[in-house]
Design an enzyme around this catalytic site. Structure first.
Site, short mmCIF file in Angstrom:
data_model
loop_
_atom_site.label_atom_id
_atom_site.label_comp_id
_atom_site.label_asym_id
_atom_site.label_seq_id
_atom_site.Cartn_x
_atom_site.Cartn_y
_atom_site.Cartn_z
N ARG A 1 12.33 -20.90 -19.53
CA ARG A 1 10.95 -20.65 -19.75
C ARG A 1 11.10 -19.23 -20.42
O ARG A 1 12.07 -18.70 -20.39
CB ARG A 1 10.04 -20.48 -18.56
CG ARG A 1 10.67 -19.63 -17.34
CD ARG A 1 9.38 -19.24 -16.37
NE ARG A 1 8.86 -17.92 -17.10
CZ ARG A 1 9.27 -16.86 -17.01
NH1 ARG A 1 10.35 -16.58 -16.76
NH2 ARG A 1 8.63 -16.04 -17.60
N GLY A 2 9.97 -18.54 -21.07
CA GLY A 2 9.91 -17.34 -21.62
C GLY A 2 10.19 -17.29 -22.93
O GLY A 2 11.23 -17.96 -23.34
N ALA A 3 9.25 -17.02 -23.87
CA ALA A 3 9.48 -16.92 -25.34
C ALA A 3 10.82 -16.88 -25.77
O ALA A 3 11.28 -17.81 -26.41
CB ALA A 3 8.25 -16.33 -26.01
N ARG B 1 7.07 -27.25 -25.67
CA ARG B 1 5.71 -26.52 -25.46
C ARG B 1 5.17 -25.84 -26.47
O ARG B 1 5.99 -25.52 -27.37
CB ARG B 1 6.24 -25.53 -24.57
CG ARG B 1 6.54 -26.00 -23.04
CD ARG B 1 6.90 -24.88 -22.10
NE ARG B 1 5.65 -23.82 -21.77
CZ ARG B 1 5.78 -22.73 -21.04
NH1 ARG B 1 6.95 -22.17 -20.75
NH2 ARG B 1 4.65 -22.35 -20.71
N GLN C 1 5.15 -16.31 -11.48
CA GLN C 1 6.26 -15.96 -12.42
C GLN C 1 6.36 -14.37 -11.83
O GLN C 1 7.56 -13.90 -11.91
CB GLN C 1 6.03 -16.12 -13.79
CG GLN C 1 6.39 -17.36 -14.40
CD GLN C 1 5.05 -18.09 -14.63
OE1 GLN C 1 4.07 -17.96 -13.95
NE2 GLN C 1 4.69 -18.95 -15.67
N ASP D 1 3.96 -14.45 -26.20
CA ASP D 1 4.48 -15.80 -26.62
C ASP D 1 4.10 -15.79 -28.07
O ASP D 1 5.20 -16.69 -28.60
CB ASP D 1 3.97 -16.90 -25.61
CG ASP D 1 4.41 -16.69 -24.33
OD1 ASP D 1 4.06 -16.05 -23.56
OD2 ASP D 1 5.42 -17.64 -24.03
N ASN E 1 -0.51 -14.37 -24.53
CA ASN E 1 0.60 -14.13 -23.45
C ASN E 1 0.02 -14.74 -22.23
O ASN E 1 -1.18 -15.57 -22.00
CB ASN E 1 0.61 -12.76 -23.16
CG ASN E 1 1.91 -12.35 -22.28
OD1 ASN E 1 2.79 -12.65 -22.49
ND2 ASN E 1 1.81 -11.72 -21.16
N LYS E 2 0.85 -14.91 -21.06
CA LYS E 2 0.46 -15.44 -19.78
C LYS E 2 -1.07 -15.33 -19.33
O LYS E 2 -1.58 -14.13 -19.47
CB LYS E 2 1.30 -14.98 -18.66
CG LYS E 2 1.19 -15.79 -17.25
CD LYS E 2 1.30 -17.14 -17.48
CE LYS E 2 2.39 -17.80 -18.25
NZ LYS E 2 2.47 -19.15 -18.64
C1 LIG Z 1 8.38 -12.07 -22.96
S1 LIG Z 1 8.35 -13.89 -23.00
C2 LIG Z 1 7.83 -13.94 -21.45
C3 LIG Z 1 6.58 -14.51 -21.41
O1 LIG Z 1 6.66 -16.01 -21.14
C4 LIG Z 1 5.94 -16.51 -20.23
O2 LIG Z 1 5.31 -17.61 -20.37
P1 LIG Z 1 5.97 -18.88 -19.43
O3 LIG Z 1 6.54 -18.24 -18.21
O4 LIG Z 1 4.68 -19.75 -19.29
O5 LIG Z 1 7.13 -19.19 -20.37
C5 LIG Z 1 4.65 -15.28 -20.06
O6 LIG Z 1 3.73 -15.53 -21.33
C6 LIG Z 1 5.68 -14.07 -20.51
O7 LIG Z 1 4.98 -13.00 -20.91
#
Ligand SMILES: CSC[C@H]1O[C@H](OP(=O)(O)O)[C@H](O)[C@@H]1O
Length: 389
Positions: A64-66, A98, A211, A252, A262-263
């Protein structure tokens, strides 16, 4: 180009094992992921031998994570090409695994464009190698971008908060677990810690998938930081008590007008930060800026299953010791739930956007476009038919 393991060593140094790597096994190449759904209890690796397995891993946030999604997408195309799967089909399913993080589609398109260009030149098996070279290049660029963002972000903190001893609040996870290197916002936190300027890291647990509590706390603990986990709803009282000097978060997708997806829970922090006159800083590579999406309202926000809110899922082997991933209902059976994975913060609430190419503050459309055009990789982005600069 350093070999894949070298390239991911930066991430491994931060975590102890890389968040993602390419490996050539006797039976064929694989993409190996650190399964983030099992952290912090287990550092378990997931070996993906085909694209459906990788798509599934993306969908359930095992990876996960952009920025890391972009890297995973690129390696997914290389895996399809190397194993003789249909590359167009693989690219389509990876890019749509996603919807919100623009990096995913960008990474897929970069590797697919390299593959198609080589195939068009009659490269045959060399086309698969071209896709892998592009994936590795993206991986290496992300590591370098993380180091530059850490430098730029630390310098900005010095300007915004003279005197060191920063108490930084962060949301979700933006460290080595979202990157080939040390991450985005958390890379700045790590730099402040190394410089002896981090007094306290406030870690929003980040419901519903935690997270923050599971992953950022894991990274902060490994780094030896003074950190405290808090319920998302407790952030307001920290601001009111004057205990937050700055908010640092990842992103993201950043629209052309500077809106930041973002989250979920990031937007309320921006409102709190503005009310309490606290800097709200977004840290993201230019690959997260999407100049083809005009406004925040145009960003597709992923809606995830309500069960992520109404149930507490325990990683395999935790809790009752039951088998794979026991889930405990925390709401009445049949409860409806609202579960957007992200929210969008308008540019006027963002103090600065830090990328590897520089800092934009205040956040303006022109400032963002200018910064992206100066990014050393902007040519490769446009060269591969990527987002318009
Ligand atoms: C800097 S990318 C990390 C970013 O991604 C996370 O989303 P997810 O855990 O759903 O992939 C979150 O938005 C983070 O800030």
């Amino acid at each position: 180009m350093a070999d894949q393991y070298e390239v991911s060593k930066a991430g491994a140094a931060a975590l102890g094992i890389p968040s993602l790597r390419w490996e050539e096994l006797p039976e064929g190449p694989v993409v190996v992921l650190l399964d983030q759904t099992r952290l912090p209890a287990e550092e378990a690796e997931l070996v993906c031998t085909d694209v459906p397995a990788l798509v599934q891993a993306i969908r359930r946030l095992a990876v996960r994570g952009a920025p890391l999604l972009g890297i995973a997408g690129a390696y997914g195309v290389a895996l399809a090409a190397a194993r003789g799967f249909d590359v167009d089909e693989a690219a389509e399913s990876l890019a749509h695994a996603r919807p919100t993080a623009v990096n995913l589609g960008y990474g897929v398109r970069r590797a697919a464009a390299a593959y198609r260009a080589a195939a068009g030149r009659g490269a045959g098996a060399g086309a698969a190698a071209a896709a892998l070279v592009e994936a590795r290049a993206l991986h290496a660029e992300d590591i370098e971008a993380g180091a530059r963002m850490a430098e730029q972000g630390l310098a900005l903190l010095g300007e915004l908060l003279p005197g060191g001893g920063h108490r930084i609040l962060t949301h979700c996870n933006s460290g080595a677990l979202v990157s080939g290197g040390e991450g985005t916002a958390f890379a700045v936190v790590r730099a402040a810690h190394r410089a002896g300027e981090l007094r306290r890291l406030w870690v929003d647990e980040t419901r519903p998938l935690l997270q923050g509590a599971r992953l950022t706390a894991y990274e902060a603990a490994r780094a030896g930081m003074a950190y405290s986990v808090l319920a998302d709803g407790a952030a307001g009282s920290l601001f009111a008590a004057g205990e937050v000097d700055a908010v640092l978060i990842g992103a993201d997708r950043i629209a052309a007008d500077g809106s930041v997806a973002n989250k979920i829970g990031s937007y309320p922090l921006a409102v709190l930060a503005r009310y309490h006159h606290v800097p709200f800083v977004v840290v993201a590579p230019t690959t997260t800026v999407d100049l083809e999406t005009e406004r925040g309202a145009d960003i597709e926000v992923e809606q995830r299953p309500g069960s992520e809110v109404t149930e507490l899922s325990l990683p395999p082997g935790q809790g009752s010791g039951a088998g794979p991933g026991a889930a405990i209902a925390v709401a009445p059976l049949g409860a409806q739930a609202y579960n957007p994975a992200f929210d969008v913060t308008p540019p006027e609430l963002v103090t600065a956007i830090v990328t590897e190419a520089g800092v934009v503050s205040p956040v303006t459309r022109n400032g963002l476009a200018r910064m992206c055009s100066t990014s050393r990789w902007s040519k490769s982005r446009s060269g591969n038919g990527m987002m318009a600069e």
